[in-house]
Scaffold this motif. Structure first.
Motif, short mmCIF file in Angstrom:
data_model
loop_
_atom_site.label_atom_id
_atom_site.label_comp_id
_atom_site.label_asym_id
_atom_site.label_seq_id
_atom_site.Cartn_x
_atom_site.Cartn_y
_atom_site.Cartn_z
N ILE A 134 0.84 -1.20 0.00
CA ILE A 134 0.00 0.00 0.00
C ILE A 134 0.87 1.25 0.00
O ILE A 134 0.63 2.21 -0.75
CB ILE A 134 -0.95 0.00 1.22
N LYS A 135 1.93 1.24 0.82
CA LYS A 135 2.83 2.40 0.88
C LYS A 135 3.58 2.59 -0.44
O LYS A 135 3.80 3.73 -0.86
CB LYS A 135 3.82 2.23 2.04
N LEU A 136 3.95 1.49 -1.08
CA LEU A 136 4.65 1.59 -2.36
C LEU A 136 3.74 2.19 -3.42
O LEU A 136 4.16 3.07 -4.19
CB LEU A 136 5.14 0.22 -2.81
N ILE A 137 2.51 1.73 -3.49
CA ILE A 137 1.56 2.29 -4.45
C ILE A 137 1.40 3.78 -4.20
O ILE A 137 1.41 4.59 -5.14
CB ILE A 137 0.20 1.58 -4.37
N ARG A 138 1.27 4.15 -2.94
CA ARG A 138 1.13 5.58 -2.60
C ARG A 138 2.34 6.37 -3.05
O ARG A 138 2.22 7.49 -3.57
CB ARG A 138 0.92 5.75 -1.09
N SER A 139 3.53 5.79 -2.90
CA SER A 139 4.75 6.50 -3.29
C SER A 139 4.87 6.64 -4.80
O SER A 139 5.55 7.53 -5.30
CB SER A 139 5.99 5.79 -2.73
N GLU A 140 4.20 5.75 -5.54
CA GLU A 140 4.28 5.78 -7.01
C GLU A 140 3.31 6.79 -7.62
O GLU A 140 3.43 7.11 -8.80
CB GLU A 140 4.00 4.38 -7.57
N ILE A 141 2.33 7.24 -6.85
CA ILE A 141 1.38 8.24 -7.38
C ILE A 141 1.69 9.58 -6.72
O ILE A 141 1.69 9.71 -5.50
CB ILE A 141 -0.09 7.82 -7.15
N CYS A 142 1.94 10.58 -7.53
CA CYS A 142 2.34 11.88 -7.00
C CYS A 142 1.16 12.66 -6.42
O CYS A 142 1.31 13.41 -5.47
CB CYS A 142 3.01 12.70 -8.11
N ASP A 143 0.00 12.49 -7.01
CA ASP A 143 -1.17 13.29 -6.65
C ASP A 143 -2.04 12.52 -5.66
O ASP A 143 -2.52 11.42 -5.96
CB ASP A 143 -1.96 13.62 -7.91
N ARG A 144 -2.28 13.08 -4.49
CA ARG A 144 -3.10 12.39 -3.50
C ARG A 144 -4.56 12.30 -3.93
O ARG A 144 -5.34 11.56 -3.34
CB ARG A 144 -2.99 13.09 -2.14
N HIS A 145 -4.93 13.05 -4.99
CA HIS A 145 -6.29 12.98 -5.51
C HIS A 145 -6.43 11.93 -6.62
O HIS A 145 -7.49 11.84 -7.26
CB HIS A 145 -6.73 14.35 -6.05
N SER A 146 -5.38 11.15 -6.86
CA SER A 146 -5.44 10.10 -7.88
C SER A 146 -6.60 9.14 -7.60
O SER A 146 -6.89 8.81 -6.45
CB SER A 146 -4.14 9.31 -7.91
N ASN A 147 -7.26 8.71 -8.67
CA ASN A 147 -8.41 7.81 -8.53
C ASN A 147 -7.94 6.37 -8.35
O ASN A 147 -7.27 5.81 -9.22
CB ASN A 147 -9.30 7.91 -9.77
N ILE A 148 -8.31 5.79 -7.21
CA ILE A 148 -7.94 4.41 -6.89
C ILE A 148 -9.20 3.57 -6.84
O ILE A 148 -10.16 3.90 -6.14
CB ILE A 148 -7.20 4.33 -5.54
N GLU A 149 -9.21 2.46 -7.59
CA GLU A 149 -10.35 1.55 -7.60
C GLU A 149 -9.92 0.20 -7.02
O GLU A 149 -8.98 -0.43 -7.50
CB GLU A 149 -10.88 1.33 -9.03
#
Length: 283
Positions: free
Chosen positions: A20-35
């Motif tokens: 989960i932390k790795l995925i978060r680190s790979e997306i720069c924008d905290r508003h990215s859409n996660i499904e």
């Protein structure tokens, strides 16, 4: 293997905080859409609970646009709302459970077709743990136990999601004694590379080719491309198989395996500067 823009991030099961932390680190924008898709979980109520738990885990790391969709016996994949959301998703995450359920409810759907196209053409992350990792390639293993999996007929495969081709991804690899079934699978299909993921161990596949490792242990690579002799296809049902020159690699963080070239190599580092200070980054 075609060049793709998306990334695959797969975990072998177990504690998935690091994933989960790795995925978060790979997306720069905290508003990215996660499904989050919890179809692999057999009971509908358990699937909802699992999806909600992952939603909360992403939100705790600051992600503000996390959703989950039910796809099962009572909720079809190709609903207009699902299709609209997948078209704008930045991350698609498949939970663990039973990979045959994922194949049953998503293979052949327009929804999966859109996911596959977006993985090829867009800067998107496709991720999963356990069953959600095993289903990512064109073929997936769904049966085979211990030394019995080296008997003809005991190891079984079927169609996966096809985000990547010519790869078998097996999970809970060391914990459930799955070396035999992965070796059998690639010996049966020598064009495929076997990737064995133990619990808490994961991979990032970049450009559809470069397999890099995250986690505290070892990822197993099994390569059958240089087999000299094999009785896998000629063996009768219930007979043991025989294979010569099956190659194995043990991959840890800091090294990668290039699928196209069958090449084991260190990950190169280069210096970068943040606020005037030198830091190491992976190429």
């Amino acid at each position: 293997m075609e060049q793709v823009k998306g990334k695959l991030i797969a975990l072998g099961g177990g504690d998935d905080d690091g994933l989960i932390k790795l995925i978060r680190s790979e997306i720069c924008d905290r508003h990215s859409n996660i499904e989050v898709i919890a179809t692999a979980t057999p009971k509908s109520s358990d699937a909802v609970d699992s999806a909600k738990a992952y939603k909360e885990a992403f939100e705790e790391l600051g992600c503000s646009s996390v959703h989950f969709m039910q796809i099962d016996e009572e909720h079809e994949a190709d609903l207009p709302e699902n299709i609209s959301r997948i078209k704008v998703a930045d991350v698609i995450f498949f939970t663990g459970g039973d990979q045959l359920r994922l194949a049953k409810f998503l293979n052949g759907t327009k929804l999966l077709e859109i996911m596959q196209r977006r993985y090829r053409e867009d800067d998107i992350i496709i991720s999963g743990t356990s069953a959600g990792a095993a289903v990512m390639s064109d073929r997936m293993i769904y049966d085979g136990y211990g030394h019995y999996s080296l008997i003809k007929g005991e190891m079984k495969t079927t169609h996966g999601f096809g985000f990547i081709s010519n790869v078998y991804i097996d999970t809970h690899f060391a914990e459930r004694g799955r070396f035999g079934r992965l070796a059998h699978a690639v010996a049966h299909d020598p064009t495929h590379i076997g990737i064995g993921l133990s619990e808490e161990m994961g991979i990032i596949i970049k450009a559809g080719d470069q397999v890099e490792v995250f986690g505290p242990g070892v990822v197993t690579i099994i390569d059958a491309s240089n087999i000299k002799f094999s009785r896998v296809r000629k063996a009768e049902e219930n007979e043991p198989i025989a294979v010569e020159n099956l190659v194995m690699h043990l991959l840890i963080e800091g090294y990668r395996y290039c699928l196209r070239e069958h090449l084991f190599q260190p990950v190169e580092h280069q210096a970068s500067f943040v606020n005037g200070n030198a830091v190491e980054v992976h190429k």
